[in-house]
Design a protein around this motif. Structure first.
Motif, PDB file in Angstrom:
ATOM      1  N   ARG A 185     -25.013 -41.227  12.991  1.00 24.51           N
ATOM      2  CA  ARG A 185     -25.980 -40.245  12.825  1.00 24.51           C
ATOM      3  C   ARG A 185     -26.974 -40.609  14.005  1.00 24.51           C
ATOM      4  O   ARG A 185     -27.194 -41.853  14.331  1.00 24.51           O
ATOM      5  CB  ARG A 185     -26.905 -40.548  11.792  1.00 24.51           C
ATOM      6  CG  ARG A 185     -25.924 -40.212  10.613  1.00 24.51           C
ATOM      7  CD  ARG A 185     -26.759 -40.525   9.199  1.00 24.51           C
ATOM      8  NE  ARG A 185     -25.798 -40.472   7.870  1.00 24.51           N
ATOM      9  CZ  ARG A 185     -26.049 -39.946   6.829  1.00 24.51           C
ATOM     10  NH1 ARG A 185     -26.932 -38.681   6.774  1.00 24.51           N
ATOM     11  NH2 ARG A 185     -25.195 -39.857   5.853  1.00 24.51           N
ATOM     12  N   PHE A 186     -27.891 -39.551  14.742  1.00 25.88           N
ATOM     13  CA  PHE A 186     -28.565 -39.687  15.787  1.00 25.88           C
ATOM     14  C   PHE A 186     -29.995 -39.028  15.441  1.00 25.88           C
ATOM     15  O   PHE A 186     -29.709 -38.013  15.021  1.00 25.88           O
ATOM     16  CB  PHE A 186     -28.057 -39.461  17.230  1.00 25.88           C
ATOM     17  CG  PHE A 186     -26.732 -40.155  17.582  1.00 25.88           C
ATOM     18  CD1 PHE A 186     -26.923 -41.205  18.381  1.00 25.88           C
ATOM     19  CD2 PHE A 186     -25.501 -39.850  17.064  1.00 25.88           C
ATOM     20  CE1 PHE A 186     -25.919 -42.003  18.682  1.00 25.88           C
ATOM     21  CE2 PHE A 186     -24.669 -40.752  17.415  1.00 25.88           C
ATOM     22  CZ  PHE A 186     -24.578 -41.891  18.249  1.00 25.88           C
TER      23      PHE A 186
ATOM     24  N   ALA B 256     -25.329 -38.730  21.081  1.00 32.37           N
ATOM     25  CA  ALA B 256     -24.596 -38.239  20.016  1.00 32.37           C
ATOM     26  C   ALA B 256     -23.255 -37.412  20.853  1.00 32.37           C
ATOM     27  O   ALA B 256     -22.264 -37.172  20.602  1.00 32.37           O
ATOM     28  CB  ALA B 256     -25.236 -37.426  19.049  1.00 32.37           C
TER      29      ALA B 256
ATOM     30  N   ILE C 145     -20.019 -36.533  13.762  1.00 31.11           N
ATOM     31  CA  ILE C 145     -21.192 -36.861  14.449  1.00 31.11           C
ATOM     32  C   ILE C 145     -22.562 -35.841  14.117  1.00 31.11           C
ATOM     33  O   ILE C 145     -22.489 -34.925  14.399  1.00 31.11           O
ATOM     34  CB  ILE C 145     -20.871 -37.053  15.952  1.00 31.11           C
ATOM     35  CG1 ILE C 145     -19.762 -37.862  16.374  1.00 31.11           C
ATOM     36  CG2 ILE C 145     -22.077 -37.379  16.843  1.00 31.11           C
ATOM     37  CD1 ILE C 145     -19.124 -37.826  17.778  1.00 31.11           C
TER      38      ILE C 145
ATOM     39  N   VAL D 220     -26.436 -35.009  14.125  1.00 34.97           N
ATOM     40  CA  VAL D 220     -27.769 -35.212  14.760  1.00 34.97           C
ATOM     41  C   VAL D 220     -29.150 -34.580  13.673  1.00 34.97           C
ATOM     42  O   VAL D 220     -28.602 -33.745  13.236  1.00 34.97           O
ATOM     43  CB  VAL D 220     -28.024 -34.236  16.257  1.00 34.97           C
ATOM     44  CG1 VAL D 220     -29.410 -34.210  16.453  1.00 34.97           C
ATOM     45  CG2 VAL D 220     -26.998 -34.852  17.112  1.00 34.97           C
TER      46      VAL D 220
END
Length: 337
Positions: free
Chosen positions: A309-310, A318, A331, A333
């Motif tokens: 997680r970003f 990411a 992935i 965000v």
């Protein structure tokens, strides 16, 4: 009609965009842009999470020119989850405050932002049992897995045949959903992945798992000797000559990332009435599939596996991780407050 919540929407928002094709993660820039408005049959969403798919950076790379991106600068990503804050004319199934999962229009993107406009016909309500991150993982990855399995002949109502399927790159975004969906359909699953993910893929229900780096894995042969009725092909670089010997007489290889060679091979199989065939698959997004998939998450019958997680401010990291191609699962965000 517009709701009272619309008055709380700011004039501008943070978003991540690129101004030209190419450039990879370095080409993404965090900018301040106007918040879009919901038009007829559209919803304005305050986004909570978005998931990056390989198609997103392939568009940036220019691989889908001249079709995508339609215009530059471009805010990428289509798979999102959030809360409805305004509805356009003609919308009657949603209201401000509804939590939703949506797939945005591929031509316009918009997912790497604090707000985005979604079509009502590709938006579904998200129950409290499903987090924003889990829901955002679904539209492209789980939708592709579902449609690939249906193309093979999988059924999810208990009426299907006990088919044998192979899932390549089973620890990727599509593959992890495909393993779970195949087991829900009562199929025998052989899967390929890297050694570090063998136990994970087994835990999701795969009957046999092959390390693709071994000789056995490279040959794709089932350890139990089963021939495959279908293959959900999520990897790249495997030739038809490798698939052909391990297929049943009417086996199908569903290629979710077809290149020009694969499309030519598929056409040849059609005109020669070949019994074993390569079938390119392009996702056909629809609301019914998305509702079905959200329902599986709600009921605990399937899960979204999240690699990382970003925050939106680190979306370029990411993006780079997706380009590297080694993520196990999705992935995500997440839009900070």
């Amino acid at each position: 009609m517009a709701t009272a919540a619309a008055t709380k929407v700011p004039a501008t928002m943070r978003a991540v965009q690129y101004n030209a094709c190419g450039g990879g993660a370095a080409g993404l820039k965090l900018v301040e842009v106007p918040v879009p408005a919901a038009k007829k049959n559209e919803l304005l969403l305050k986004l909570e999470a978005a998931s990056i798919n390989p198609v997103d950076w392939k568009v940036q790379k220019g691989m889908l020119r001249p079709f995508l991106p339609r215009k530059l600068p471009f805010i990428p990503v289509t798979d999102v989850a959030g809360v409805v804050v305004d509805v356009g004319p003609g919308v009657d199934g949603f209201q401000a405050g509804d939590q939703v999962v949506a797939m945005l229009n591929s031509f316009y993107g918009g997912g790497l932002a604090e707000y985005a406009v979604a079509s009502e016909n590709l938006t579904v309500k998200r129950p409290p049992q499903v987090s924003a991150a889990e829901g955002a993982g679904l539209p492209i990855a789980a939708g592709t897995a579902l449609q690939a399995l249906r193309t093979i002949g999988a059924k999810f109502d208990g009426t299907g045949k006990p088919l044998n399927v192979l899932i390549t790159a089973a620890s990727g975004g599509v593959g992890l959903y495909a393993v779970q969906l195949a087991k829900l359909a009562g199929l025998h699953v052989t899967a390929t992945c890297g050694a570090r993910n063998v136990e994970l893929v087994k835990s999701l229900g795969a009957d046999e798992v092959l390390d693709y780096r071994t000789a056995e894995g490279a040959s794709l042969q089932s350890p139990s000797g089963k021939k495959y009725d279908g293959v959900v092909h999520c990897a790249v670089g495997i030739s038809w000559l490798t698939f052909e010997p391990v297929l049943a007489n009417t086996g199908r290889v569903i290629d979710i990332t077809p290149n020009f060679t694969a499309i030519l091979k598929s056409a040849l199989h059609k005109v020669t009435f070949a019994s074993k065939r390569l079938v390119p698959l392009l996702l056909s997004p629809n609301k019914a599939d998305l509702e079905f998939l959200v329902g599986l998450l709600k009921d605990g019958k399937m899960k979204t596996l999240i690699d990382s997680r970003f925050p939106l401010s680190e979306a370029s990291k990411a993006w780079g991780k997706s380009i590297e191609g080694h993520a196990t699962g999705k992935i995500i965000v997440q839009m900070e407050g």
